[in-house]
Write a protein that holds these residues in place. Structure first.
Motif, short mmCIF file in Angstrom:
data_model
loop_
_atom_site.label_atom_id
_atom_site.label_comp_id
_atom_site.label_asym_id
_atom_site.label_seq_id
_atom_site.Cartn_x
_atom_site.Cartn_y
_atom_site.Cartn_z
N TYR A 1 32.10 24.81 26.55
CA TYR A 1 31.76 24.52 28.21
C TYR A 1 30.94 23.08 28.31
O TYR A 1 30.11 23.50 28.81
N ARG B 1 34.88 22.11 33.09
CA ARG B 1 34.73 22.64 35.34
C ARG B 1 36.69 21.65 35.31
O ARG B 1 37.07 22.09 36.43
N LEU C 1 28.37 26.65 32.07
CA LEU C 1 29.28 27.10 33.70
C LEU C 1 30.23 28.05 32.40
O LEU C 1 31.52 29.23 32.86
#
Length: 354
Positions: free
Chosen positions: A134, A139, A166
């Motif tokens: 993460y 993203r 995230l």
């Protein structure tokens, strides 16, 4: 030698050559003024692996298989024991590890193919044990999200380790899997001091934000273990009990710790950073480390590489045990279920008559 250059948002101060490189280049101060350096941007390349499940037989680890969605890590933790793996790619374990990353977008497809093999024997898969799944580039690339979608479809057990908030994006999957006994998460909290955290792990969410992440995971039904990792003697070890208490209050049900590890190229990079970031504590930190590592910066022996040896190591272990018992924190999360594993029907499969 020139003075190390501090790059905003980066922990490493240099780009030392990897162990497999034939030449080493050292910058020399020739008396001319060195211009200001521009911010280092993150570069991402794409890799298409033939398989993604990696096996290990280490007696120090409680899993025998893992997946790495990314190589390198933008979080840039100066202490990261995974830094030397970048040397296998011809990159430096220093700034290259933080800025020259590799994503594996087809990893979910490869995972699906491996799980569909009739010979596959189900056991928990660990994700995040090398570099963080993460980290910020997730993203954009969503490799971890894709892996979780496959694992959820197959009802396959998974353990995730991360510092990245995230992960909250994926609570819809992890929450259901956690409530079914198929998922557990380890959250690393190294310090509660924002200044120390920002220096050691420059692109990691702040400590209090990670505690909030533990709370949200726990409320979603995901069993959480707080990982006080690494413990840096002389810098963060005094926070052990406070971290455990804060994490328990946030919803963690288990806890572990790992002593700072400085394998391969990590040692010189860490010492360089320590002298620059905490010059008043550098001698104490390294002196204590050597007392806990048999006189060396690091000892990779199984059985002691995670916890050290000697009087200070025994004291640290005792402090952890006392605090964990007092707080009701277990060493391990509940075992993940294997009996729910199922291969979804594929096109071309023979249909049942009944």
């Amino acid at each position: 030698m020139t003075k190390p250059v501090i790059h905003a948002g980066r922990a490493a101060l240099s780009n030392r050559a990897g162990r497999f490189e034939p030449y080493v280049v050292d910058a020399v101060d020739d008396g001319w003024e060195v211009p200001e350096t521009a911010p280092l941007r993150t570069e991402v390349s794409v890799e298409s692996p033939r398989k993604v499940i990696t096996r290990n037989a280490s007696p120090d680890l409680n899993f025998d298989r893992s997946i790495n969605p990314y190589r390198g890590c933008e979080h840039g933790c100066i202490y990261c024991f995974a830094r030397p793996t970048h040397a296998y790619l011809g990159y430096s374990a220093g700034l290259d590890f933080e800025t020259r990353l590799i994503a594996r977008p087809i990893a979910p497809d490869r995972l699906r193919a491996e799980l569909l093999r009739p010979s596959y024997d189900v056991a928990p898969i660990a994700i995040g044990t090398n570099t963080d799944p993460y980290q910020p580039i997730e993203r954009r690339y969503r490799v971890m999200r894709g892996l979780l979608e496959v694992l959820s479809e197959f009802r396959h057990p998974v353990g995730v380790v991360t510092k990245g908030t995230l992960i909250e994006r994926d609570l819809d999957i992890l929450g259901e899997m956690g409530r079914s006994g198929l998922a557990g998460v380890g959250v690393s909290v190294t310090t509660l001091d924002n200044a120390v955290s920002r220096a050691m792990e420059p692109r990691v969410p702040a400590p209090l934000r990670r505690l909030k992440m533990i709370e949200r995971l726990a409320k979603a039904g995901v069993p959480v273990r707080v990982m006080v990792s690494p413990v840096v003697p002389g810098l963060t070890d005094h926070e052990l009990e406070a971290i455990l208490s804060a994490a328990r209050d946030a919803g963690a049900v288990a806890a572990s710790y790992i002593l700072l590890r400085l394998p391969g190229e990590v040692g010189p990079l860490f010492r360089e950073w320590l002298e620059e970031a905490f010059p008043d504590r550098a001698a104490r930190v390294m002196g204590r480390m050597r007392q806990m590592r048999g006189g060396e910066d690091y000892d990779a022996a199984f059985g002691t590489r995670m916890v050290g040896e000697g009087e200070f190591a025994r004291l640290l272990a005792h402090r952890f045990d006392v605090a964990a018992r007092r707080l009701g924190l277990k060493r391990d999360l509940p075992p993940l279920r294997r009996d729910l594993f199922q291969r979804p029907a594929q096109r071309g499969d023979q249909l049942s008559l009944f």
